[in-house]
Design an enzyme around this catalytic site. Sequence first.
Site, PDB file in Angstrom:
ATOM      1  N   LYS A  80     -14.855  40.166  13.075  1.00  0.00           N
ATOM      2  CA  LYS A  80     -15.220  38.824  13.560  1.00  0.00           C
ATOM      3  C   LYS A  80     -16.350  38.263  12.687  1.00  0.00           C
ATOM      4  CE  LYS A  80     -16.676  36.543  17.889  1.00  0.00           C
ATOM      5  NZ  LYS A  80     -17.065  36.775  19.302  1.00  0.00           N
ATOM      6  N   SER A 149     -14.318  34.116  22.392  1.00  0.00           N
ATOM      7  CA  SER A 149     -14.640  33.655  21.068  1.00  0.00           C
ATOM      8  C   SER A 149     -14.076  34.504  19.941  1.00  0.00           C
ATOM      9  CB  SER A 149     -16.164  33.615  20.928  1.00  0.00           C
ATOM     10  OG  SER A 149     -16.698  34.922  21.019  1.00  0.00           O
ATOM     11  N   SER A 173     -15.571  37.235  25.753  1.00  0.00           N
ATOM     12  CA  SER A 173     -15.064  36.978  24.402  1.00  0.00           C
ATOM     13  C   SER A 173     -14.272  38.092  23.752  1.00  0.00           C
ATOM     14  CB  SER A 173     -16.217  36.582  23.475  1.00  0.00           C
ATOM     15  OG  SER A 173     -16.662  35.281  23.768  1.00  0.00           O
TER      16      SER A 173
END
Lengths: 448, 448
Positions: A80, A149, A173
Site C-alpha cells: 500500500k 483505504s 481499511s
Amino acid sequence: MTDLSGLSAREAVGEIARGKLSALEYATALLKRTQEIDGEIKAFIHFDPEHVLMQAERLDEQRLSGRPLGPLHGVPVAIKDIFDTADYPTENGWGAHAGRRPRRDAEAVRRLREAGAIIFGKTVTTEVAYFNPGATRNPHDLSRTPGGSSSGSAAAVAAGMVPLALGSQTNGSVIRPASFCGVVGVKPSHGTISRAGVLLLSKKLDHVGVFARGVDDAAMLLDVLAGHDPEDSDTRIHAARGFAATAAGEPPLPPKLAFVRTQRWDRADPSTQKAFEELATSLGDHVEEVELPDYFATAWDDHRAIMAPDMAHRFGAAVDASGEASSKQLHELIAQGRGYSAERYLGALGNVQRMRASLAGLFERYYAVLTPATTGPAPKGMPTGDPVFNSIWTMTGQPCVTLPLLSHDDMPVGVQLVGAFGDDARLLRTANWLTQHVAPKKRKKARR
Amino acid sequence: MTDLSGLSAREAVGEIARGKLSALEYATALLKRTQEIDGEIKAFIHFDPEHVLMQAERLDEQRLSGRPLGPLHGVPVAIKDIFDTADYPTENGWGAHAGRRPRRDAEAVRRLREAGAIIFGKTVTTEVAYFNPGATRNPHDLSRTPGGSSSGSAAAVAAGMVPLALGSQTNGSVIRPASFCGVVGVKPSHGTISRAGVLLLSKKLDHVGVFARGVDDAAMLLDVLAGHDPEDSDTRIHAARGFAATAAGEPPLPPKLAFVRTQRWDRADPSTQKAFEELATSLGDHVEEVELPDYFATAWDDHRAIMAPDMAHRFGAAVDASGEASSKQLHELIAQGRGYSAERYLGALGNVQRMRASLAGLFERYYAVLTPATTGPAPKGMPTGDPVFNSIWTMTGQPCVTLPLLSHDDMPVGVQLVGAFGDDARLLRTANWLTQHVAPKKRKKARR
C-alpha cells in the site's frame, strides 16, 4: 503460465526452494498478468517491471549460490502506498505528497526484503488512507468499489497479480476491502506489526494488516512482519510468533463463537442480516448470540472523537497549506477534528478502555466473535463503503480476520472473526476451522 | 532517645539488624517526637500510635524468630495521603473523599511492607494533590508554607518524625516541599515506581517520589520501590536497580554539569539568582551554562494544557457533584481543563516529545542539569509556592533530585539536579558528589 497466478505464497515458496520454479519465472508470470489486467483494475500506482525482474534475478542468484533462503524467498508482495519504500515513490494517495521519495524502507517493508520477498509495486490508497477514493476498481465487477483505504492491495491479491499484500487499518481499511474483493484480510492485534515508516494517522487506531487468498498464507506473512520495534513504542515483545504453525493445527476443543450483531445491526443489508443469521444457525452448538453491553453504543462516536483530533494534530497544518491538493472531505475532517474538546477526546479513550476490558471477559468464554465484515457486498460506484462493523474492534485493538465465505449478487461478502487481544494465532486457527466447516456449502471462486 | 530521631534509615536498619536497637525502641522514639511536635507542624492527618507499635513488635518477633529481614526492616515511613493504605483511611486531601477507606494497599505501600518498613501514618496533602493547601506548617518557621502538594511528607522528614516518606509529583510536588523544608527529595524518571493505588491526576505527568535526609537514604528507598508493575503500564522493566550501590560510588570522570536558567529565570528571587550564579562559578570547570532552545518557552503552557484536561477528565464529574466539598480553585481548574481543545492537548504532548528528545542530546554531554528547585525559600503564609522550576523536567519525565545545600533568611533553599531519563542511579551519584563539594561551605543543619 496462467496457473502461476493462482499459486498460494506457500506453494510458491516451496516450488522455488525445491528449484522447480525460479523466482524469475514466477515474477514474470505475475508481471504478465498484471500488465494484462491492471489497465482496467488500476490496483498499482507505482509499478516497475524491470525493477521486479531485477529483484527476482538477484534472488535466483542467491539461491544458486547456496546461501540460505528467507521464508518468503521469491514471493512478490504488493505494498500500500502509505508504506515508505526506498525504491518506489510513496505518495500516500495525497496530492500534497506527489513525487515524495522516502530514503528508507518502512520497517514492515524492510522485514519483507530480509525474508526474500519481491517488492512488486505500490498500490492505490485513498487520500492519506482516509476517505477520498483512488482509481482502483473491484476485480469482481468493475462498476463497483474495491473498498478502501487499502483498495489496490485487496484488488491486486483478488485478481491474482500477487499472492500477498500489505495494507493498513485505522477504522475498516483492511477488513472492508478484503470483504468486498473476496480475499482473506487480517488486522492483527494492535502493536503486532511496526508502523515505523508508515503514514501515521492515529497512534491508538493505526494497524498494519495483510491480504492473502488463504488463512495460511496470511499467517506466513504475519510470521515475517510481527515483532517488537523500538521505533514503534506500541509494538509488543513476542517470545514466539508461530502464527502459521498454530493456524495449521486443530482446535483442542470444539470452537465456541459469539455471534454479535452490535448496536448498528440495522446498517447491514437485509441480505447480509439473513446470511449471518443462517450461518449462525447452521453452526448449531458452535455459536451463541451475545449482546454487547449498552455502553458500546457510543463506540462509533468515540472512534471519530479519537481519529479526527489525531488527524487534525498530525495533518492540520499540512492540509491547510495544501489547499486544493487536498480533497474537500479531508479539509472537513480537519475542521471537525479541531472542534473536539480535550475532555471529549480523553472521554473516548476512557470508553475504549472500558470496552476493551469487557471484551477481555467475552473472549474468556468464546474463541472468537462472529460478525459481518461489511454491511454487504461492494456497492456500485466509488464510495469506499461503511466501516460500521469495524470501528469497535479496531478501536479496542482486537485481532480481526475476514474470510470470503459468503456471496450476494455474485459478489463476495466477508465473514469476520474477532479474537482475544494478543491471541492472533488462535484466531487464525479458528478461521481455518470455520473455513473448513462452511466451505463445502458456500465457497466461491474469485474471478481470475 | 532524642538522638534516634536523627538516625539515617541506613543507620537504623544496621542497628536493628545487629540487634543493637529494636524496631519497638526506634518506633517509640519517633512516636514520642511526633507527639511532641506534630501538634504545631501538623504533618500527619491519619496517625495511630498503637498501630505503629504493633507493627514494630511484629517486626521484632520476626527478627528474633530468625526469619530473613527486608531491606527496610523496622524503619518507619510516612505516606502521603493519596496512596491507598489498607490500614489507614486515604482521603486524598479532598472533602469529597472524607472517610474513604481503601481495601488494598497501593503497590508502593505494599512494597514497603514487604521490605519490613513500618507504615507510620498518612501525611497531609493539598486537595487532590493540586493547589489548595492543608494544615501543615514549615518546621523551620511555622509562619511559612512547607510547600505542596506533598506537604506533610516533607515536613515529617525535616522535623525528624520519620527518616523516609513517600510523596508524588505532577508538577513540583516533591521537589518544591523538599526544597522548602530542607530535605533531599527525589522524583525519579517517569515509570520508575508504580502508581497503582495512588490518586491519578495525569498518567503522563504523575510520578511517585521520595523524601529523606540524605541521598543514600533516598537511594535505599528507591531500591525498594522501583520496578515493573502490570497495573501501571508506564512502569519500565529494570534488569537491575542498584540505586544505593551506584549512588555510593565515585564518578568515573569529573562530573560536568549544565547550569540551566530556563526561560523563566526572572521568576527566581534575586537572592536565588545570585546564589546559583555563585554556586555555578564556584564549581569552576565542572559547570557550563547552557541555554534551552527557544521552543522550551511553551513548556509551562504545555504543562497546563496536559494537566488541566487530564484532571477534568478524571475528576470533572466528581468535582461537579461535590459542590462545596471542593475548593474554588479545584472547580476553576476543572472549568479551565474543559476549555482546552483536543488539538491543543495533542499539540502539548507533541511539544513534550520534542523537548524530551532535545534533553536526551543535552544529557549525552552533561552528567546533570544544575538549576533551582524553587524560586527561593518557602514564602510566608500558606500558598504552596511556584513550581516554575519543575514543570519542564516533570513533563519530560527526567529524574530530579533536590539537595538542601543553600539557605537564605535562615531558611533552606534546594539545589536541583536533573538527570538523563532512566539514569537515576548516576544522577544520585552526581548528587552525592555535589554534596561533598559544596557541603563544607554551605551545609546547614535542619531544625530538630
